[in-house]
Design a protein around this motif. Structure first.
Motif: not given
Ligand SMILES: Cc1cc2nc3c(=O)[nH]c(=O)nc-3n(C[C@H](O)[C@H](O)[C@H](O)COP(=O)(O)OP(=O)(O)OC[C@H]3O[C@@H](n4cnc5c(N)ncnc54)[C@H](O)[C@@H]3O)c2cc1C
Length: 282
Positions: A27-37, A113-115, A119-121, A126-128, A166-168
């Protein structure tokens, strides 16, 4: 590119998400999906196994939002970077977080993108992560039996941000009379990922900064504290010579790690500026 077939689950409560995590395999968790997809496409392109199940956290209201209580600011893991930037509680109590969010990528990414994802990617840049360390946040997880744990970011990032939980939420304590200075640099003049970021937070003692936290991200390793610099800042009078003198008290290996002369120069410049900002902030 089409993703490999998978089953997409959209629970509407935390308990349902956790039950699915316990029951399903691969299984994988999906938050904002900006990295996951993108990651799922890369796995497919590299011929690696892709997950059979994706659980989206998008419909779980209890994972979203920002609130204030006696322990400080609580930010739900599914709160987006744009929502944090816009929130009045953040502007009032932790304006440095607004600065951090404003600099992250572009508005479309910040809207998704979510906090929690930040933090968990497990991307080191990443900056958080540095922000959570520098502001003494705690990371709140639940496991598949719904047990809650609060984890110190120092421990989490020293362990390479590995988790099967799961990070809440993230909790930021609000400490009276504390100042913060944040700096980051990106690799090019365009929208780009950072090459370094740092945050220093400190209280103000009679003669020196006190109780300093210096969190540094060299973007090669996960964010970490510079203990030598913290010690120096905590014990040295906060006069006009402090910022320059502090540069002789850095934990060298953090800044040298796969660094170039340019990156080392920027680190020294930004550390000096950040310390100046703290001692001049009345
Ligand atoms: C083009 C681009 C530029 C960016 N520039 C920056 C930047 O300048 N500075 C910066 O800090 N970040 C940057 N980011 C990162 C962005 O801020 C997001 O943090 C990052 O894309 C992942 O967040 P998401 O919510 O989309 O997570 P997703 O892509 O949905 O998930 C990422 C990973 O985290 C895991 N995950 C997500 N949520 C949870 C949870 N609650 N509990 C456990 N696991 C979890 C997922 O399973 C997955 O493995 C950039 C991203 C992109 C695509």
């Amino acid at each position: 590119m089409l993703l490999n077939p998978l089953t997409f689950h959209a629970p509407t409560s935390l308990s349902e998400a956790v039950r699915l995590m316990a029951e399903l395999e691969h299984v994988r968790l999906h938050a904002g999906g900006t990295f996951l997809l993108n990651q799922l496409k890369l796995l497919k392109r590299n011929g690696a196994r892709t997950p059979d199940h994706v659980i989206t956290l998008q419909h779980i209201a209890e994972l979203r939002g920002i609130s204030l209580d006696r322990d400080g600011l609580r930010i739900g893991a599914m709160t987006t970077i744009a929502e944090i930037f816009d929130h009045p509680l953040v502007a009032e109590h932790l304006p440095v977080l607004k600065t951090v969010c404003r600099n992250i990528s572009t508005q479309p990414i910040r809207n998704m993108a979510t906090i929690g994802g930040n933090l968990t990617c497990r991307y080191t840049w990443t900056e958080m992560p540095a922000v959570s360390l520098g502001l003494r946040a705690s990371l709140h997880f639940v496991d598949t039996a719904m047990n809650e744990t609060a984890v110190d970011p120092q421990e989490f990032f020293a362990g390479q941000a590995k988790t099967d939980k799961l990070l809440t939420a993230v909790r930021f304590p609000l400490i009276a009379d504390r100042r913060c200075a944040y700096r980051r640099a990106k690799k090019s003049q365009f929208v780009d990922i950072p090459m370094l970021s740092l945050i220093i937070s400190a209280g103000r003692g009679k003669a020196s900064l006190e109780d300093c936290r210096v969190a540094v991200n060299n973007c090669v390793e996960f964010a970490q504290r510079d203990a030598a610099l913290e010690e120096f800042l905590n014990t040295t009078p906060a006069g006009p010579d402090l910022p320059a003198a502090a540069l002789d008290h850095l934990t060298g290996e953090i800044y040298a790690k796969r660094g170039s002369d340019y990156k080392t120069h920027l680190f020294r410049l930004y550390l000096r500026e950040a310390i100046e900002e703290l001692i001049n902030d009345e």
